[in-house]
Scaffold this motif. Structure first.
Motif, PDB file in Angstrom:
ATOM      1  N   GLY A   1      58.880  14.947  -0.938  1.00 22.38           N
ATOM      2  CA  GLY A   1      58.215  15.133   0.364  1.00 22.38           C
ATOM      3  C   GLY A   1      58.741  14.162   1.416  1.00 22.38           C
ATOM      4  N   ILE A   2      59.002  12.918   1.003  1.00 16.82           N
ATOM      5  CA  ILE A   2      59.530  11.919   1.945  1.00 16.82           C
ATOM      6  C   ILE A   2      60.944  12.335   2.387  1.00 16.82           C
ATOM      7  CG2 ILE A   2      60.291   9.512   2.163  1.00 16.82           C
ATOM      8  CD1 ILE A   2      57.993   8.832   0.107  1.00 16.82           C
ATOM      9  N   ALA A   3      61.744  12.807   1.430  1.00 17.06           N
ATOM     10  CA  ALA A   3      63.104  13.263   1.752  1.00 17.06           C
ATOM     11  C   ALA A   3      63.038  14.419   2.753  1.00 17.06           C
ATOM     12  CB  ALA A   3      63.822  13.686   0.466  1.00 17.06           C
ATOM     13  N   GLN A   4      62.088  15.321   2.545  1.00 19.19           N
ATOM     14  CA  GLN A   4      61.920  16.461   3.466  1.00 19.19           C
ATOM     15  C   GLN A   4      61.566  15.974   4.877  1.00 19.19           C
ATOM     16  OE1 GLN A   4      59.128  19.454   2.094  1.00 19.19           O
ATOM     17  NE2 GLN A   4      58.660  20.094   4.181  1.00 19.19           N
ATOM     18  N   VAL A   5      60.600  15.062   4.964  1.00 20.42           N
ATOM     19  CA  VAL A   5      60.184  14.544   6.274  1.00 20.42           C
ATOM     20  C   VAL A   5      61.374  13.892   6.986  1.00 20.42           C
ATOM     21  CG1 VAL A   5      58.747  12.791   7.417  1.00 20.42           C
ATOM     22  CG2 VAL A   5      57.771  14.199   5.600  1.00 20.42           C
TER      23      VAL A   5
ATOM     24  N   ASP B   1      70.164  11.788   7.971  1.00 18.19           N
ATOM     25  CA  ASP B   1      70.910  12.198   6.778  1.00 18.19           C
ATOM     26  C   ASP B   1      70.207  11.570   5.582  1.00 18.19           C
ATOM     27  OD1 ASP B   1      72.842  13.695   8.017  1.00 18.19           O
ATOM     28  OD2 ASP B   1      74.089  11.940   8.447  1.00 18.19           O
ATOM     29  N   VAL B   2      70.014  12.335   4.530  1.00 15.43           N
ATOM     30  CA  VAL B   2      69.206  11.849   3.408  1.00 15.43           C
ATOM     31  C   VAL B   2      69.972  11.950   2.103  1.00 15.43           C
ATOM     32  CG1 VAL B   2      67.051  12.181   2.121  1.00 15.43           C
ATOM     33  CG2 VAL B   2      67.092  12.628   4.579  1.00 15.43           C
ATOM     34  N   TRP B   3      69.941  10.854   1.353  1.00 12.59           N
ATOM     35  CA  TRP B   3      70.398  10.879  -0.036  1.00 12.59           C
ATOM     36  C   TRP B   3      69.153  10.764  -0.907  1.00 12.59           C
ATOM     37  CZ3 TRP B   3      74.670  12.172  -2.400  1.00 12.59           C
ATOM     38  CH2 TRP B   3      75.906  12.024  -1.773  1.00 12.59           C
TER      39      TRP B   3
ATOM     40  N   ALA C   1      66.603  27.557  12.458  1.00  7.77           N
ATOM     41  CA  ALA C   1      67.827  26.747  12.541  1.00  7.77           C
ATOM     42  C   ALA C   1      67.534  25.297  12.155  1.00  7.77           C
ATOM     43  CB  ALA C   1      68.381  26.806  13.963  1.00  7.77           C
ATOM     44  N   ALA C   2      66.378  24.767  12.616  1.00 11.02           N
ATOM     45  CA  ALA C   2      66.040  23.371  12.295  1.00 11.02           C
ATOM     46  C   ALA C   2      65.795  23.223  10.787  1.00 11.02           C
ATOM     47  CB  ALA C   2      64.807  22.931  13.075  1.00 11.02           C
ATOM     48  N   GLY C   3      65.164  24.234  10.203  1.00 16.18           N
ATOM     49  CA  GLY C   3      64.913  24.203   8.760  1.00 16.18           C
ATOM     50  C   GLY C   3      66.212  24.215   7.984  1.00 16.18           C
ATOM     51  N   SER C   4      67.138  25.069   8.426  1.00 17.37           N
ATOM     52  CA  SER C   4      68.414  25.166   7.715  1.00 17.37           C
ATOM     53  C   SER C   4      69.250  23.889   7.918  1.00 17.37           C
ATOM     54  CB  SER C   4      69.091  26.454   8.162  1.00 17.37           C
ATOM     55  OG  SER C   4      70.425  26.303   8.316  1.00 17.37           O
ATOM     56  N   ASP C   5      69.193  23.295   9.123  1.00 16.45           N
ATOM     57  CA  ASP C   5      69.902  22.025   9.360  1.00 16.45           C
ATOM     58  C   ASP C   5      69.336  20.925   8.462  1.00 16.45           C
ATOM     59  OD1 ASP C   5      71.461  23.207  11.221  1.00 16.45           O
ATOM     60  OD2 ASP C   5      70.467  22.327  12.976  1.00 16.45           O
ATOM     61  N   ALA C   6      68.011  20.905   8.321  1.00 16.77           N
ATOM     62  CA  ALA C   6      67.382  19.869   7.485  1.00 16.77           C
ATOM     63  C   ALA C   6      67.867  20.001   6.041  1.00 16.77           C
ATOM     64  CB  ALA C   6      65.862  19.989   7.555  1.00 16.77           C
ATOM     65  N   MET C   7      67.955  21.237   5.527  1.00 20.15           N
ATOM     66  CA  MET C   7      68.433  21.435   4.145  1.00 20.15           C
ATOM     67  C   MET C   7      69.870  20.933   4.003  1.00 20.15           C
ATOM     68  SD  MET C   7      65.945  22.471   2.324  1.00 20.15           S
ATOM     69  CE  MET C   7      66.794  22.636   0.755  1.00 20.15           C
ATOM     70  N   LYS C   8      70.669  21.125   5.083  1.00 23.05           N
ATOM     71  CA  LYS C   8      72.072  20.665   5.002  1.00 23.05           C
ATOM     72  C   LYS C   8      72.155  19.136   5.005  1.00 23.05           C
ATOM     73  CE  LYS C   8      73.941  24.658   7.369  1.00 23.05           C
ATOM     74  NZ  LYS C   8      73.871  25.102   8.749  1.00 23.05           N
ATOM     75  N   ARG C   9      71.172  18.486   5.633  1.00 24.23           N
ATOM     76  CA  ARG C   9      71.208  17.003   5.701  1.00 24.23           C
ATOM     77  C   ARG C   9      70.724  16.352   4.407  1.00 24.23           C
ATOM     78  NH1 ARG C   9      69.918  17.758  11.340  1.00 24.23           N
ATOM     79  NH2 ARG C   9      67.716  17.933  10.835  1.00 24.23           N
ATOM     80  N   LEU C  10      70.147  17.153   3.507  1.00 18.34           N
ATOM     81  CA  LEU C  10      69.592  16.604   2.256  1.00 18.34           C
ATOM     82  C   LEU C  10      70.623  16.715   1.139  1.00 18.34           C
ATOM     83  CD1 LEU C  10      67.226  15.606   0.465  1.00 18.34           C
ATOM     84  CD2 LEU C  10      66.521  17.997   0.243  1.00 18.34           C
TER      85      LEU C  10
END
Ligand SMILES: NC(=O)c1ccc[n+]([C@@H]2O[C@H](COP(=O)([O-])OP(=O)(O)OC[C@H]3O[C@@H](n4cnc5c(N)ncnc54)[C@H](O)[C@@H]3O)[C@@H](O)[C@H]2O)c1
Length: 301
Positions: free
Chosen positions: A24-28, A35-37, A69-78
């Motif tokens: 959940g924290i990674a998602q937020v 950018d999230v690892w 688009a924001a949802g898909s960008d967030a998935m790409k940053r994870l």
């Protein structure tokens, strides 16, 4: 969820532990533009985390709270990794592993060696001393508590906990980061359970005693607290959501930290944990979440 742009100072967020809180924290963080690892020692936990983030983002999109688009960008940053060293470039690392001081201390001393000299090490611990986690590192002024509530994408609060040596600069950076994630912060000094769990866990423990001593059924205990005190969830439903192992560990920290018998964990809570009845994440806790619909509480956060 907040869609924001990041500060120059924090671009990469590392999250350690891909369970219910870490995912959940990674998602937020990803939805907020970082950018999230995400690291977990268990590859299956990372698979579950990606599925959980993807389906949660999907729900935000379908409710119109996040653009596609924001949802898909967030998935790409994870990005997920089972190699802790991949977090070496993170500006802030948020730890969300098992609630055990020994295990967290070992991790903090590893992170201290891997992370950049400027990196802030934050813990999502529910109760453990930030000062003691910091003591195993060479950077105690850069160690801080960043306590998200469950589930992180929905809950507005972050409780920031200052260890004995946490610097003002680090506190302000974490406050800024939290606000950029769309959260509201409160600040606690570093005593067992901080603010939220100092008050919440004894109530949950007392609900277990109420059940254990046969005062009422689990349903009546939860209904009484929902309708009688205007809580959105009953204490036993909430314990199942949090995880009974997490609740037990927090009670042990309060009991050991204050040396007061009023924090002694209820034997029924201990027995459920011994039996592997850990709550929703295991499909059974106080209630069952698998077969019998009649056993399922209706509340959700
Ligand atoms: N559950 C809650 O409601 C809640 C709320 C706020 C804070 N917290 C705190 O967040 C932390 C995590 O809780 P959770 O409910 O997400 O637990 P969880 O059991 O769902 O997840 C923990 C994850 O950490 C991983 N892990 C364990 N040791 C590790 C290590 N050494 N390195 C990397 N990964 C490791 C496990 O594989 C697991 O996937 C705890 O400190 C807990 O007290 C929990």
């Amino acid at each position: 969820m907040a869609e924001t742009t990041t500060t120059k100072e924090t671009e990469v967020v590392g999250v350690v532990g891909g369970g219910q809180m870490g995912s959940g924290i990674a998602q937020v963080a990803a939805v907020s533009g970082f950018d999230v690892w995400l690291h977990d020692t268990d590859p299956a936990a990372l698979d579950r985390a990606v599925r959980a983030v993807s389906s949660s983002i999907g729900r935000f999109v379908s409710k119109g709270k996040l653009s596609r688009a924001a949802g898909s960008d967030a998935m790409k940053r994870l990005r997920c990794t089972s190699n802790l060293e991949d977090l070496r470039d993170a500006d802030v690392i948020i730890e969300a592993i098992v609630e055990s001081e020994e295990v967290k201390k070992t991790l903090f001393s590893k992170l201290d060696k891997i992370a950049k000299a400027t990196t802030i090490l934050a813990s999502n611990t529910s109760s453990i001393s930030i000062t003691r986690l910091a003591s195993g590192t060479s950077r105690p002024s850069q160690v801080i508590g960043m306590h998200f509530m469950n589930p992180p994408p929905l809950m507005k609060l972050i409780e920031i906990v200052r260890g004995a040596d946490t610097s003002d600069e680090v506190f302000l950076k974490i406050k800024d980061l939290s606000e950029r994630m769309g959260k509201i912060v409160v600040c606690s000094q570093d005593y067992p359970g901080f603010i939220v769990n100092r008050i919440l866990m004894p109530m949950i423990n007392e609900a277990f005693h109420t059940l254990y001593t046969g005062v009422a059924t689990k349903e009546d205990i939860d209904t009484a607290m929902k309708l009688g005190t205007n809580h959105p969830m009953g204490p036993l439903e909430l314990a199942d959501l949090i995880g009974l192992d997490v609740c037990l560990n927090i009670m042990k920290v309060l009991y050991e930290g204050f040396g007061d018998s009023k924090y002694s964990p209820c034997p029924l809570l201990v027995q459920y944990v011994d039996a592997g009845r850990l709550g929703r994440k295991r499909g059974i806790g106080v209630y069952s979440y698998e077969s019998s619909a009649a056993e399922k509480p209706k509340a959700s956060l």
